[in-house]
Design an enzyme around this catalytic site. Structure first.
Site, PDB file in Angstrom:
ATOM      1  CE1 TYR A   8     -39.222  19.556  56.777  1.00 45.18           C
ATOM      2  CE2 TYR A   8     -38.434  17.397  58.063  1.00 45.18           C
ATOM      3  CZ  TYR A   8     -39.134  18.694  58.067  1.00 45.18           C
ATOM      4  OH  TYR A   8     -39.431  19.363  59.297  1.00 45.18           O
ATOM      5  NE  ARG A  14     -44.625  21.811  60.678  1.00 46.70           N
ATOM      6  CZ  ARG A  14     -45.896  21.641  60.932  1.00 46.70           C
ATOM      7  NH1 ARG A  14     -46.716  20.830  60.173  1.00 46.70           N
ATOM      8  NH2 ARG A  14     -46.597  22.071  62.078  1.00 46.70           N
ATOM      9  CD1 TRP A 104     -41.869  23.014  65.667  1.00 48.79           C
ATOM     10  CD2 TRP A 104     -40.698  21.909  66.729  1.00 48.79           C
ATOM     11  NE1 TRP A 104     -42.904  22.195  66.092  1.00 48.79           N
ATOM     12  CE2 TRP A 104     -42.115  21.365  66.687  1.00 48.79           C
ATOM     13  CE3 TRP A 104     -39.896  20.884  67.574  1.00 48.79           C
ATOM     14  CZ2 TRP A 104     -42.519  20.295  67.113  1.00 48.79           C
ATOM     15  CZ3 TRP A 104     -40.413  19.836  67.970  1.00 48.79           C
ATOM     16  CH2 TRP A 104     -41.630  19.472  68.080  1.00 48.79           C
TER      17      TRP A 104
HETATM   18  N1  GSH Z   1     -46.802  24.803  57.667  1.00 44.62           N
HETATM   19  C1  GSH Z   1     -45.612  24.393  57.182  1.00 44.62           C
HETATM   20  C2  GSH Z   1     -44.434  25.069  57.862  1.00 44.62           C
HETATM   21  C3  GSH Z   1     -43.138  24.689  56.855  1.00 44.62           C
HETATM   22  C4  GSH Z   1     -41.815  25.116  57.746  1.00 44.62           C
HETATM   23  O1  GSH Z   1     -41.987  25.955  58.759  1.00 44.62           O
HETATM   24  N2  GSH Z   1     -40.935  24.487  57.395  1.00 44.62           N
HETATM   25  C5  GSH Z   1     -39.544  24.563  58.248  1.00 44.62           C
HETATM   26  C6  GSH Z   1     -39.026  23.411  58.661  1.00 44.62           C
HETATM   27  S1  GSH Z   1     -40.009  22.478  59.737  1.00 44.62           S
HETATM   28  C7  GSH Z   1     -38.629  25.405  57.268  1.00 44.62           C
HETATM   29  O2  GSH Z   1     -38.750  25.248  55.923  1.00 44.62           O
HETATM   30  N3  GSH Z   1     -37.578  26.107  57.831  1.00 44.62           N
HETATM   31  C8  GSH Z   1     -36.788  26.875  57.332  1.00 44.62           C
HETATM   32  C9  GSH Z   1     -36.986  28.046  57.235  1.00 44.62           C
HETATM   33  O3  GSH Z   1     -38.054  28.790  57.388  1.00 44.62           O
HETATM   34  O4  GSH Z   1     -36.006  28.941  56.549  1.00 44.62           O
HETATM   35  C10 GSH Z   1     -45.457  22.908  56.376  1.00 44.62           C
HETATM   36  O5  GSH Z   1     -46.506  22.166  57.235  1.00 44.62           O
HETATM   37  O6  GSH Z   1     -45.148  22.549  55.517  1.00 44.62           O
END
Ligand code: GSH
Length: 199
Positions: A8, A14, A104
Site C-alpha cells: 500500500y 485502506r 480522496w
Molecule cells: N475498493 C478498493 C479501492 C482501491 C483504491 O481505490 N485504492 C487507491 C488507494 S486508496 C489506489 O490504488 N489509488 C491509486 C490509483 O488508482 O492509481 C479497495 O477497497 O481496495
C-alpha cells in the site's frame, strides 16, 4: 504459516484494517509501503491497478475488504457464527459506504473541501446515530467478543476525526468502543509503533 506481504502507500487508509488484524493476531507480515513517486511505474504491474493488495505465498488478493475479511476469518475475528459474520460484514460495508463517498483523489482543493464538509456535516450524523443504535449497551458491535467490525470502526473514525475533530463527541458509546479497541494491548502497541501519517 503463509508468507504475507501487504502492499500500500505510506498511509493508514485502506490498508490499516489489515494492519490491525495482523497486529492483533501477532502474525508476521511485510508492511510494504510504496512511495507516491514510484506508483506510476508500479501500477501496471498490479492486477486491477489498485492497492492495497495482499500477497499470500505469492497469490495476490486485491480489494481492502476482501483482504480484511480473509484475515478476519484466518484469525477468528470475523464473528463466531455465520450470522455474526454477516452482521460484522454488514457493519463494515455500512462504514465503508460512507468512506467511499469521499473524493480522496480529487485534485481541486476547493471542490474537495466542499464535498468533505458536506459529508461530515450532513451525512455523518445519520451514520453515527445508526451505529450508536446498533451498538446500544453492548461491549462490542457484534457478538460477545471483538471482531473486525470494531477494528474497522476505530480505523475509519480515526480518519474522520482527523478531518473533523469532535465529530463523535455526541456519541459517547461509540467513543467508548473506540477506546476499548485502542486499549487492546496488541492494538495499543501497533498504534504506538506505526509510522505517523495524517491519513
Ligand atoms: N475498493 C478498493 C479501492 C482501491 C483504491 O481505490 N485504492 C487507491 C488507494 S486508496 C489506489 O490504488 N489509488 C491509486 C490509483 O488508482 O492509481 C479497495 O477497497 O481496495
Amino acid at each position: 504459516m503463509p508468507r504475507y506481504k501487504l502492499v500500500y502507500f505510506d498511509v493508514r487508509g485502506r490498508a490499516e484494517i489489515s494492519r490491525y488484524l495482523f497486529a492483533y493476531s501477532g502474525i508476521k507480515y511485510e508492511d510494504h509501503r510504496i512511495k507516491l513517486e514510484d506508483w506510476a511505474k508500479i501500477k501496471p504491474t498490479i492486477p486491477f491497478g489498485k492497492i492495497p493488495i495482499l500477497e499470500v505465498d505469492g497469490v495476490i488478493i486485491h480489494q481492502s475488504l476482501a483482504i480484511g475479511r480473509y484475515l478476519a476469518k484466518e484469525t477468528g475475528l470475523a464473528g463466531q457464527t455465520p450470522l455474526e459474520q454477516a452482521l460484522a460484514d454488514a457493519i463494515v460495508d455500512t462504514i465503508d459506504d460512507f468512506v467511499s463517498m469521499f473524493p480522496w483523489a480529487e485534485k481541486n482543493p476547493d471542490v474537495k473541501q466542499q464535498i468533505y464538509n458536506d459529508l461530515l456535516t450532513n451525512t455523518a450524523p445519520g451514520l453515527l446515530q445508526d451505529l450508536d443504535n446498533f451498538l446500544g449497551d453492548k461491549k462490542w458491535l457484534v457478538g460477545k467478543s471483538v471482531t473486525w467490525a470494531d477494528f474497522y470502526w476505530d480505523v475509519c473514525s480515526t480518519t474522520f476525526l482527523v478531518l473533523r475533530p469532535g465529530l463523535v463527541d455526541n456519541y459517547p458509546k461509540l467513543l467508548a468502543l473506540k477506546e476499548r479497541v485502542q486499549a487492546l494491548p496488541a492494538i495499543a502497541a501497533w498504534i504506538e509503533q506505526r509510522p505517523k501519517t495524517t491519513l
